[in-house]
Scaffold this active site. Structure first.
Site, PDB file in Angstrom:
ATOM      1  N   ASP A 117       0.886  -1.154   0.000  1.00  0.00           N
ATOM      2  CA  ASP A 117       0.000   0.000   0.000  1.00  0.00           C
ATOM      3  C   ASP A 117       0.934   1.216   0.000  1.00  0.00           C
ATOM      4  O   ASP A 117       2.105   1.112   0.390  1.00  0.00           O
ATOM      5  CB  ASP A 117      -0.938   0.006   1.222  1.00  0.00           C
ATOM      6  CG  ASP A 117      -2.112   0.973   0.996  1.00  0.00           C
ATOM      7  OD1 ASP A 117      -2.029   1.802   0.063  1.00  0.00           O
ATOM      8  OD2 ASP A 117      -3.100   0.911   1.749  1.00  0.00           O
TER       9      ASP A 117
HETATM   10  C1  BGC Z   1      -4.842   3.472   0.012  1.00  0.00           C
HETATM   11  C2  BGC Z   1      -4.937   2.482  -1.135  1.00  0.00           C
HETATM   12  C3  BGC Z   1      -4.756   3.202  -2.436  1.00  0.00           C
HETATM   13  C4  BGC Z   1      -3.391   3.872  -2.413  1.00  0.00           C
HETATM   14  C5  BGC Z   1      -3.073   4.631  -3.683  1.00  0.00           C
HETATM   15  C6  BGC Z   1      -3.563   4.284  -0.052  1.00  0.00           C
HETATM   16  O1  BGC Z   1      -3.591   5.320   0.871  1.00  0.00           O
HETATM   17  O2  BGC Z   1      -4.901   2.784   1.229  1.00  0.00           O
HETATM   18  O3  BGC Z   1      -6.158   1.821  -1.100  1.00  0.00           O
HETATM   19  O4  BGC Z   1      -4.871   2.318  -3.501  1.00  0.00           O
HETATM   20  O5  BGC Z   1      -3.355   4.823  -1.347  1.00  0.00           O
HETATM   21  O6  BGC Z   1      -3.829   5.772  -3.786  1.00  0.00           O
END
Ligand code: BGC
Length: 765
Positions: free
Chosen positions: A231
């Protein structure tokens, strides 16, 4: 790419290999031009595309290109419709192809442990069976278009509070049966190209460096073949993460972490073979993505919008419809009340925020339909509409207002009084729930609350339409005639709600989560969000309806619940056999009839109840669901296939799924609290493993062995004669007694010496 992947890896320098394991920027992987390795693009996800062209960021602070905003996962799951979710996936895939996105970051299949989690709108359900089926359809739909998915957030990311630091403490059985079970079938059956590891720790280790999770379970047990991506910003120690099975770190690390990998290889801390393996896994997906690109792809935003609207209508849940007030018919004047009618809340905050290509305004859609049939529509906002510039889409939306505005409420009441009925739009304004933080309560703003109460007092024919990403309490429920739960229905919500209110669409959504009467009733309440950086899932497997149904706690609306403008009778439940043996399958057929006057769709749910279990289990668990469309008086047949795993619990002693032989009830219901048909089935000789008897085996276990049974019969008869104890009483009293103690009560039938030879006999083949 011209060369084979192993040739490329051979030719790459150590620095190039390390570099490939982190992003070029926010959304791209790195290219290696000298070897013809292109970069690929990722973008959020999950229910619409958020492709940023400038100023990238991961929480949608800056703008993205217009794309279709489909209903959020919380809404989609209420459709209980695999095909529908698959269609949405396929449309998302087409938009990715058109906008040059190779992997869409989603779906999110985390379990809704508590209604307070700020990000619940992005997740499907409290139940892993439903959640994993919805996620599987989403993945298949997207990937069918030659675009990858990123199944997230692996694993046990069920709250936003301190999500980058929290240690989620879960016992193994709960982890397997609830939290991993929502991912397992998706990985096994639909092969997502990538899996995104979660921010949090799981049982003491960051998910990003959890080798048991990322390698042993995900790859070795479930057969995952793609790459694991962090993530955004989830990596703790880069080298440990790589060794544990996290291939790609996102977003870019400005080369810092790449250097750590290089140094670790040079100093022998990291085996270069592990780096090569990671690079190969990334390259395989890069190759797949590039070879699946469709040059010149485009999409028709009008058509996709139409589909978003139809989808939203199929997701709406009719929670109450007293006196069949809905659909609205024979009205002269309709009062539409509430700022959400003019400034709809249709999606959630954070990384999934889409810049909608088109936006249906409920008030406009209602007006169009109403006025075409000669109806007059009166509109009053009812609560303060603070016009704020929506930072995501440049449109103006209403912000939260916590103070009821008396003058506006009075104006709304005057309009409501003049009308034949009133539709009040209410729910949770954007600041009330979002990625990044959790809710503290499940109330709607006082301004919305007061408005509903006041309107319902002057207008007995009041309907409430709710826009929210997660359950809310409804202290006003008794005062209104109907409630439509629209969740966050995407850009077509406005048209869809008009279709449902006027009966162009017969609602068929059912809740994918329990609505508690009070948040305090939720089983995780006392342990959410935990203490400091540690949250213990002390409710164990008793999540959602598994708790409410087992503990007989009355919910506001149960799991699986939803009304229709027609009625269905559940007529018969047949099984192809009364028992399941070995690795076979049990096939069940259910007949359902539409007994009302409109065409409608019904989701039939199958729950399994173990009648007698050696371990504690929920009263019942969802193990099948099918949705059917029926014309008035039409009958349809639904078929369910059950196998051993559907009856199993996760046995930590065996480190495996285990379905004990015995009797189980198959319950067919319209919700978890409305079981219409039941029948018993026997599981026989499912487990080929041999029991090993020891001095601490119990009398009950002894009774399962033919020799043991014989012996107990003799003992029973003797006790019956000598002490007037019946066999039943004997079993009740002694069943859990170890054999080493039983002989003290069984007279000379077993003694220390005889016990050894008895164990020998029992343990013989
Ligand atoms: C979120 C993800 C997301 C990623 C990219 C993170 O903060 O938890 O779900 O895909 O950012 O934006």
């Amino acid at each position: 790419m011209d060369k084979s992947i192993s040739e490329l890896v051979d030719e790459m320098t150590l620095e190039e290999k390390a570099g490939l394991c982190s992003g070029e920027n926010f959304w791209l992987t790195k290219a290696v031009d000298r070897l013809g390795i292109p970069s690929i693009m990722m973008a959020d996800g999950p229910h619409g595309l958020r492709k940023q062209e400038a100023d990238p960021d991961h929480i949608a602070l800056s703008e993205s290109v217009p794309a279709t905003c489909f209903p959020t996962a919380a809404a989609l799951a209420c459709s209980w419709d695999r095909d529908l979710v698959g269609r949405v996936g396929s449309l998302l895939g087409k938009e990715c192809q058109a906008l040059g996105v190779d992997i869409i970051l989603g779906p999110g299949t985390n379990i809704k442990r508590s209604p307070l989690c700020g990000r619940n709108f992005e997740y499907f359900s409290e139940d892993p069976f439903l959640s994993s089926r919805m996620a599987s359809s989403h993945v298949s739909g997207v990937q069918g278009e030659g675009v990858g998915t990123s199944l997230k957030h692996f694993a046990a990311n069920n709250q936003e509070y301190r999500r980058l630091l929290t240690d989620t403490v879960i016992d193994e059985r709960t982890l397997r049966e609830i939290y991993l079970a929502s991912f397992e079938p998706v990985v096994r059956n639909t092969k997502p190209w990538t899996v995104m590891c979660a921010y949090n720790k799981l049982n003491g280790e960051f998910c990003s460096e959890h080798s048991r999770l990322l390698s042993d379970i995900l790859r070795d047990e479930w057969g995952f073949e793609g790459f694991v991506v962090s993530d955004w910003g989830a990596v703790n120690e880069r080298v440990d993460a790589l060794a544990a099975g996290l291939e790609l770190e996102m977003p870019a690390c400005r080369g810092d972490r790449d250097k750590l990998i290089v140094r670790a290889v040079q100093t022998g801390q990291l085996d270069e073979a592990l780096l090569d393996r990671a690079v190969m896994r990334i390259l395989r997906i890069v190759e797949k993505a590039v070879s699946n690109r469709k040059k010149g792809a485009s999409f028709d935003s009008e058509l996709h919008h139409k589909s978003a609207r139809e989808t939203a209508a199929d997701c709406m849940v009719l929670l109450k419809n007293e006196d069949n007030i809905l659909p609205l018919e024979d009205q002269k004047t309709l009062a539409v009340i509430g700022g959400f009618a003019a400034y709809p809340r249709f999606q959630g905050g954070g990384s999934s925020h889409v810049n909608p290509s088109i936006l249906d305004i409920p008030l406009d859609e209602i007006r169009r339909t109403a006025e075409a049939s000669g109806m007059t529509v009166l509109y009053e906002p009812g609560y303060p509409v603070d016009m704020i510039r929506d930072r995501y889409s440049n449109r103006k939306f209403e912000s939260a207002s916590d103070i009821p505005d008396r003058a506006m409420i009075e104006a709304a009441c005057r309009a409501a009084e003049k009308a034949d009925s009133a539709v009040v739009f209410a729910g949770l304004p954007e600041p009330y729930e979002s990625e990044g933080y959790d809710r503290k309560h499940i109330s709607i703003p006082p301004g919305h609350l007061e408005l509903i109460r006041a309107v319902a007092e002057v207008q007995p024919q009041t309907v409430v339409v709710l826009s929210n990403g997660s359950p809310v309490e409804m202290p006003w429920l008794d005062g209104v005639k109907a409630v439509v739960e629209a969740y966050l229905g995407g850009q077509g919500f406005g048209g869809a709600v008009s279709d449902v209110l006027f009966g162009r669409v017969n609602p068929s959504g059912k809740l994918a989560e329990t609505f508690p009467r009070r948040v305090q009733d939720n089983p995780s309440y006392l342990n959410f969000p935990g203490d400091r950086d540690r949250v213990e899932y002390r409710e164990g497997i008793f999540v959602g309806y598994r708790y409410y149904d087992s503990a007989e706690v009355e919910p506001l609306f149960p799991f699986g619940y939803g009304l229709s403008y027609t009625d269905f009778s559940y007529d018969s439940l047949e099984a192809d056999s009364g028992e399941l043996t070995g690795e076979g399958e049990l096939i069940l057929t259910v007949k359902v009839r539409n007994t009302g006057e409109r065409e409608g769709k019904e989701t039939v749910q199958l729950y399994i109840r173990p009648v007698d279990s050696p371990v504690s289990r929920p009263l019942q668990e969802l193990k099948g669901f099918e949705k059917i469309k029926l014309n008035p008086d039409e009958e349809g047949t639904l078929v369910f296939h059950l196998s051993k795993r559907d009856f199993a619990y996760y046995d930590t002693g065996r480190s495996d799924w285990y379905a004990p032989d015995g009797t189980y009830e198959i319950c067919i219901g319209s919700s978890s609290r409305d079981i219409r048909l039941k029948r018993s089935v026997e599981l026989k000789s499912l487990n080929r493993e041999k029991s090993v008897y020891t001095r601490n085996s119990t009398v009950f276990e002894l009774s399962l062995h033919p020799e043991g049974k014989k012996m107990l019969d003799i003992a029973g008869r003797k006790m019956e004669e000598e002490r007037a104890i019946s066999m039943d009483l004997l079993m009740t009293l002694f069943k859990d007694m170890p054999l080493r103690s039983f002989h003290m009560f069984a007279g000379d039938l077993i003694n220390e010496e005889k016990l050894d030879s008895l164990l020998e006999t029992l343990n013989k083949d």
